[in-house]
Design a protein around this motif. Sequence first.
Motif, PDB file in Angstrom:
ATOM      1  N   VAL A 281      45.415  48.789  50.611  1.00 35.70           N
ATOM      2  CA  VAL A 281      46.453  49.831  50.816  1.00 35.70           C
ATOM      3  C   VAL A 281      45.766  51.026  51.209  1.00 35.70           C
ATOM      4  O   VAL A 281      46.646  51.568  52.243  1.00 35.70           O
ATOM      5  N   THR A 282      44.616  51.531  50.795  1.00 36.18           N
ATOM      6  CA  THR A 282      44.008  52.757  51.656  1.00 36.18           C
ATOM      7  C   THR A 282      43.686  52.706  53.139  1.00 36.18           C
ATOM      8  O   THR A 282      44.083  53.373  53.945  1.00 36.18           O
ATOM      9  N   PRO A 283      42.824  51.527  53.565  1.00 37.37           N
ATOM     10  CA  PRO A 283      42.749  51.374  54.787  1.00 37.37           C
ATOM     11  C   PRO A 283      44.201  51.235  55.826  1.00 37.37           C
ATOM     12  O   PRO A 283      44.204  51.368  56.915  1.00 37.37           O
ATOM     13  N   MET A 284      45.529  50.381  55.139  1.00 34.86           N
ATOM     14  CA  MET A 284      46.503  50.608  55.944  1.00 34.86           C
ATOM     15  C   MET A 284      47.188  51.873  55.953  1.00 34.86           C
ATOM     16  O   MET A 284      47.760  52.083  57.027  1.00 34.86           O
ATOM     17  N   LEU A 285      47.138  52.605  55.185  1.00 33.42           N
ATOM     18  CA  LEU A 285      47.576  53.982  54.824  1.00 33.42           C
ATOM     19  C   LEU A 285      46.973  55.036  56.097  1.00 33.42           C
ATOM     20  O   LEU A 285      47.556  56.012  56.418  1.00 33.42           O
ATOM     21  N   ASN A 286      45.646  54.994  55.862  1.00 31.68           N
ATOM     22  CA  ASN A 286      44.702  55.967  56.970  1.00 31.68           C
ATOM     23  C   ASN A 286      45.470  56.020  58.313  1.00 31.68           C
ATOM     24  O   ASN A 286      45.444  57.348  58.741  1.00 31.68           O
ATOM     25  N   PRO A 287      45.719  54.975  59.184  1.00 30.66           N
ATOM     26  CA  PRO A 287      46.169  55.552  60.517  1.00 30.66           C
ATOM     27  C   PRO A 287      47.490  56.340  60.443  1.00 30.66           C
ATOM     28  O   PRO A 287      47.698  57.157  61.350  1.00 30.66           O
ATOM     29  N   PHE A 288      48.359  56.006  59.432  1.00 27.99           N
ATOM     30  CA  PHE A 288      49.533  56.729  59.214  1.00 27.99           C
ATOM     31  C   PHE A 288      49.465  58.113  58.947  1.00 27.99           C
ATOM     32  O   PHE A 288      50.065  59.247  59.592  1.00 27.99           O
ATOM     33  N   ILE A 289      48.466  58.367  57.955  1.00 29.33           N
ATOM     34  CA  ILE A 289      48.295  59.702  57.371  1.00 29.33           C
ATOM     35  C   ILE A 289      47.452  60.459  58.624  1.00 29.33           C
ATOM     36  O   ILE A 289      48.048  61.710  58.818  1.00 29.33           O
ATOM     37  N   TYR A 290      46.800  59.971  59.563  1.00 27.06           N
ATOM     38  CA  TYR A 290      46.036  60.926  60.520  1.00 27.06           C
ATOM     39  C   TYR A 290      46.898  61.011  61.657  1.00 27.06           C
ATOM     40  O   TYR A 290      46.986  62.033  62.318  1.00 27.06           O
ATOM     41  N   SER A 291      47.810  59.918  62.191  1.00 27.68           N
ATOM     42  CA  SER A 291      48.803  60.199  63.148  1.00 27.68           C
ATOM     43  C   SER A 291      50.115  60.954  63.015  1.00 27.68           C
ATOM     44  O   SER A 291      50.243  61.943  63.691  1.00 27.68           O
ATOM     45  N   LEU A 292      50.238  61.053  61.460  1.00 25.09           N
ATOM     46  CA  LEU A 292      51.439  61.690  61.098  1.00 25.09           C
ATOM     47  C   LEU A 292      51.290  63.318  61.261  1.00 25.09           C
ATOM     48  O   LEU A 292      52.022  64.115  61.296  1.00 25.09           O
ATOM     49  N   ARG A 293      49.824  63.599  61.003  1.00 28.04           N
ATOM     50  CA  ARG A 293      49.584  65.128  60.783  1.00 28.04           C
ATOM     51  C   ARG A 293      48.843  65.532  61.796  1.00 28.04           C
ATOM     52  O   ARG A 293      48.282  66.654  61.749  1.00 28.04           O
ATOM     53  N   ASN A 294      48.710  64.777  62.813  1.00 30.57           N
ATOM     54  CA  ASN A 294      47.942  65.334  64.352  1.00 30.57           C
ATOM     55  C   ASN A 294      48.662  65.204  65.393  1.00 30.57           C
ATOM     56  O   ASN A 294      49.131  64.098  65.916  1.00 30.57           O
ATOM     57  N   LYS A 295      48.905  66.268  65.899  1.00 35.57           N
ATOM     58  CA  LYS A 295      50.086  66.581  66.994  1.00 35.57           C
ATOM     59  C   LYS A 295      49.322  65.819  68.318  1.00 35.57           C
ATOM     60  O   LYS A 295      50.124  64.852  69.180  1.00 35.57           O
ATOM     61  N   ASP A 296      48.116  65.938  68.429  1.00 36.98           N
ATOM     62  CA  ASP A 296      47.451  65.279  69.692  1.00 36.98           C
ATOM     63  C   ASP A 296      47.205  63.702  69.767  1.00 36.98           C
ATOM     64  O   ASP A 296      47.591  63.160  70.868  1.00 36.98           O
ATOM     65  N   LEU A 297      47.134  63.411  68.512  1.00 42.58           N
ATOM     66  CA  LEU A 297      46.938  61.940  68.342  1.00 42.58           C
ATOM     67  C   LEU A 297      48.371  61.187  68.499  1.00 42.58           C
ATOM     68  O   LEU A 297      48.531  60.175  69.109  1.00 42.58           O
ATOM     69  N   LYS A 298      49.391  61.964  67.880  1.00 42.15           N
ATOM     70  CA  LYS A 298      50.802  61.524  67.946  1.00 42.15           C
ATOM     71  C   LYS A 298      51.283  61.518  69.544  1.00 42.15           C
ATOM     72  O   LYS A 298      51.930  60.375  70.115  1.00 42.15           O
ATOM     73  N   VAL A 299      50.665  62.354  70.451  1.00 39.88           N
ATOM     74  CA  VAL A 299      51.241  62.384  71.793  1.00 39.88           C
ATOM     75  C   VAL A 299      50.460  61.052  72.459  1.00 39.88           C
ATOM     76  O   VAL A 299      51.096  60.217  73.155  1.00 39.88           O
ATOM     77  N   VAL A 300      49.223  60.727  72.435  1.00 38.39           N
ATOM     78  CA  VAL A 300      48.694  59.592  72.793  1.00 38.39           C
ATOM     79  C   VAL A 300      49.126  58.604  72.332  1.00 38.39           C
ATOM     80  O   VAL A 300      49.397  57.373  73.008  1.00 38.39           O
ATOM     81  N   LEU A 301      49.245  58.355  70.954  1.00 42.77           N
ATOM     82  CA  LEU A 301      49.462  56.947  70.236  1.00 42.77           C
ATOM     83  C   LEU A 301      51.265  56.763  71.076  1.00 42.77           C
ATOM     84  O   LEU A 301      51.476  55.401  71.185  1.00 42.77           O
ATOM     85  N   LYS A 302      51.934  57.679  71.111  1.00 42.16           N
ATOM     86  CA  LYS A 302      53.492  57.390  71.803  1.00 42.16           C
ATOM     87  C   LYS A 302      53.404  56.917  73.380  1.00 42.16           C
ATOM     88  O   LYS A 302      54.045  56.121  73.693  1.00 42.16           O
ATOM     89  N   ARG A 303      52.325  57.623  73.966  1.00 43.85           N
ATOM     90  CA  ARG A 303      52.102  57.014  75.079  1.00 43.85           C
ATOM     91  C   ARG A 303      51.673  55.700  75.291  1.00 43.85           C
ATOM     92  O   ARG A 303      51.939  54.868  76.292  1.00 43.85           O
ATOM     93  N   ILE A 304      50.560  55.352  74.322  1.00 44.45           N
ATOM     94  CA  ILE A 304      50.245  53.818  74.753  1.00 44.45           C
ATOM     95  C   ILE A 304      51.186  52.931  73.976  1.00 44.45           C
ATOM     96  O   ILE A 304      51.364  51.754  74.731  1.00 44.45           O
ATOM     97  N   ILE A 305      51.782  53.254  72.903  1.00 42.24           N
ATOM     98  CA  ILE A 305      53.133  52.237  72.584  1.00 42.24           C
ATOM     99  C   ILE A 305      53.983  52.299  73.768  1.00 42.24           C
ATOM    100  O   ILE A 305      54.690  51.370  73.911  1.00 42.24           O
ATOM    101  N   GLY A 306      54.519  53.540  74.133  1.00 44.48           N
ATOM    102  CA  GLY A 306      55.316  53.287  75.351  1.00 44.48           C
ATOM    103  C   GLY A 306      55.167  52.545  76.541  1.00 44.48           C
ATOM    104  O   GLY A 306      55.768  51.423  77.117  1.00 44.48           O
ATOM    105  N   ILE A 307      53.826  52.370  76.990  1.00 47.04           N
ATOM    106  CA  ILE A 307      53.208  51.592  77.961  1.00 47.04           C
ATOM    107  C   ILE A 307      53.310  50.043  77.409  1.00 47.04           C
ATOM    108  O   ILE A 307      53.425  49.209  78.296  1.00 47.04           O
ATOM    109  N   SER A 308      52.669  49.791  76.184  1.00 43.17           N
ATOM    110  CA  SER A 308      52.786  48.542  75.876  1.00 43.17           C
ATOM    111  C   SER A 308      54.117  47.888  75.752  1.00 43.17           C
ATOM    112  O   SER A 308      54.149  46.483  75.809  1.00 43.17           O
ATOM    113  N   LEU A 309      55.298  48.554  75.483  1.00 41.53           N
ATOM    114  CA  LEU A 309      56.462  48.214  75.346  1.00 41.53           C
ATOM    115  C   LEU A 309      57.202  47.980  76.793  1.00 41.53           C
ATOM    116  O   LEU A 309      58.329  47.398  76.792  1.00 41.53           O
ATOM    117  N   MET A 310      56.625  48.558  77.715  1.00 43.13           N
ATOM    118  CA  MET A 310      57.297  48.341  78.890  1.00 43.13           C
ATOM    119  C   MET A 310      56.981  46.854  79.676  1.00 43.13           C
ATOM    120  O   MET A 310      56.259  46.479  79.455  1.00 43.13           O
TER     121      MET A 310
END
Length: 310
Positions: A281-310
């Motif tokens: 459970v802890t290794p699964m939640l770590n990415p969510f905790i860091y990404s939800l609380r970090n604006k810079d990381l959220k911006v990059v992740l949204k860009r990566i996910i957006g590119i992969s879905l195109m």
Amino acid sequence: MEPGNITRISKFFLLGFSKRPELQPLIFGLFLSMYLITVFGNLLIILAVSSDSRLHTPMYFFLANLSFVDICFTSTTVPKMLVKIQTQSNIITYEDCIAQMNFFIIFSGLDIYLLAVMAYDRFVAICHPLHYKIIMNPWLCGLLVLVSWITSVLHSLLQTSMVLRLSFCTEVEIPHFFCELNQMIQLACSDTFINNLVMYLAAMLLAGGPLAGILYSYSKIVSTIIGISSAQGKYKAFSTCVSHLLVVSLFFCTSLGVYLSSAATQSSLSSATASVMYTVVTPMLNPFIYSLRNKDLKVVLKRIIGISLM
């Protein structure tokens, strides 16, 4: 136990969570889902940190290493359990059991050391901001990760060599879903005094030391934040370490709860269930905790996910 009944066995039996056949598909689906989320989430963190130059800082360097270790940590136990459920076989060979225990010790230790290193990074960033770039230079960052790896590997080799000297009775059943060090020592037929002594001494030094370092770092961080005059400055300083503090609390509270619950109840099922918290459970939640609380990381992740879905 009679001496004639002690032999070098070739296999163990992992009992897992339940012997009831109707529950096996549910357990399989649950753990497969958690494992895929863990791997995908942590791979996204690694990809985000490596692909964007804005994230090439010590904090994200350590985060990428933690994500890699979390993938390995979970992969040490969950895939074998999924195969066991799918094949309806609870047998694990002696060699595979020793190897699983060895890698589990390595990656669980690395989790602890990297969390301590990340606490030190936040301590320098908040308590000594003017000297941060000088202190946390690339050479020191690499050295801290390298020392974490060396220490964890040496500790694992020590514990594994101590287990290899033990003798086990025939038809050994491990009341767990993986080969865990404490369970292995408890099931041995030979004298385990030295093994228990080494295990608890190593736990106090190699786990208690990093935990003490984390607590000291955050005591200094809190005192520094309290001394900041503006409310905005306090919020900004605290927001840079809140994600790490959540991960530290989750990891240590769940892992400590495993040993306290197993000691209190002596129930193999409760111990195995509690172990899921810090191994899966802890290794699964770590990415969510860091990404939800970090604006810079959220911006990059949204860009990566957006590119992969195109």
